[in-house]
Design a protein around this motif. Sequence first.
Motif, short mmCIF file in Angstrom:
data_model
loop_
_atom_site.label_atom_id
_atom_site.label_comp_id
_atom_site.label_asym_id
_atom_site.label_seq_id
_atom_site.Cartn_x
_atom_site.Cartn_y
_atom_site.Cartn_z
N TYR A 191 -13.05 -2.63 -1.80
CA TYR A 191 -12.18 -1.60 -2.38
C TYR A 191 -11.61 -2.08 -3.73
O TYR A 191 -11.60 -1.33 -4.71
CB TYR A 191 -11.06 -1.23 -1.42
CG TYR A 191 -10.20 -0.11 -1.95
CD1 TYR A 191 -10.61 1.21 -1.84
CD2 TYR A 191 -8.99 -0.37 -2.60
CE1 TYR A 191 -9.84 2.24 -2.36
CE2 TYR A 191 -8.22 0.64 -3.10
CZ TYR A 191 -8.65 1.95 -2.99
OH TYR A 191 -7.89 2.96 -3.51
N TYR B 247 -10.13 4.09 1.15
CA TYR B 247 -8.75 3.63 1.23
C TYR B 247 -8.15 3.98 2.59
O TYR B 247 -7.49 3.16 3.23
CB TYR B 247 -7.91 4.22 0.10
CG TYR B 247 -6.46 3.86 0.21
CD1 TYR B 247 -6.01 2.59 -0.13
CD2 TYR B 247 -5.53 4.77 0.68
CE1 TYR B 247 -4.68 2.23 0.00
CE2 TYR B 247 -4.20 4.44 0.81
CZ TYR B 247 -3.78 3.16 0.46
OH TYR B 247 -2.46 2.83 0.60
N GLN C 100 0.83 -1.20 0.00
CA GLN C 100 0.00 0.00 0.00
C GLN C 100 0.86 1.25 0.00
O GLN C 100 0.57 2.20 -0.70
CB GLN C 100 -0.93 0.01 1.21
CG GLN C 100 -2.09 -0.94 1.08
CD GLN C 100 -3.00 -0.92 2.29
OE1 GLN C 100 -2.60 -0.56 3.40
NE2 GLN C 100 -4.24 -1.32 2.07
#
Length: 181
Positions: free
Chosen positions: A123, A81, A48
Amino acid sequence: MLKQLRQDHANMARMLHVLHLKQKSLASGERPNFQLVREVVDYILDYQEGFTRPLEKICTERLKELDPSSAEVIERMSKDYRALQSRLKRLSNDLDMILMDAVVPMDRFAEDLKAYLDSHRAYLRDERELLFPLIRENFTDQDLVALSEALPEGAQAQLERLQEAYPELYAELRDAPEPMT
């Protein structure tokens, strides 16, 4: 570029599948290999930070320029997010406690892990169904080249590093079926 993004999605779906298997065993009262869970969480956190965050920043800025009507979708995905990342960091902290033999309620940890998995899958689905079509419709070949150059190495390089750093995780990931996301 879109092919790389789809491959990265497939690899993340496999990671989530490995976590899902551990969550199921935990929910059924078994004690999973928490070190392996730690490795998956570390990998996702690194991914990420090194890939998803730059991708989101580059894409959202450019999409807002090219298609102002995409702002609502982009803002919602950014908010999702941040919430996803917060959940993962909380899981990471709980894993640290578990690995130090601190008392952490396993039923709560299993529920938090399931909630994280559900959120991450949602997501990924939004990226696939909302963000990728916006990129496909709005980005020129030049935009895609610029995006590709701005992003770190893709899925294959990530998997090679994973194989070296976490052989047990890589073996589970390799043997996991490609789940539907």
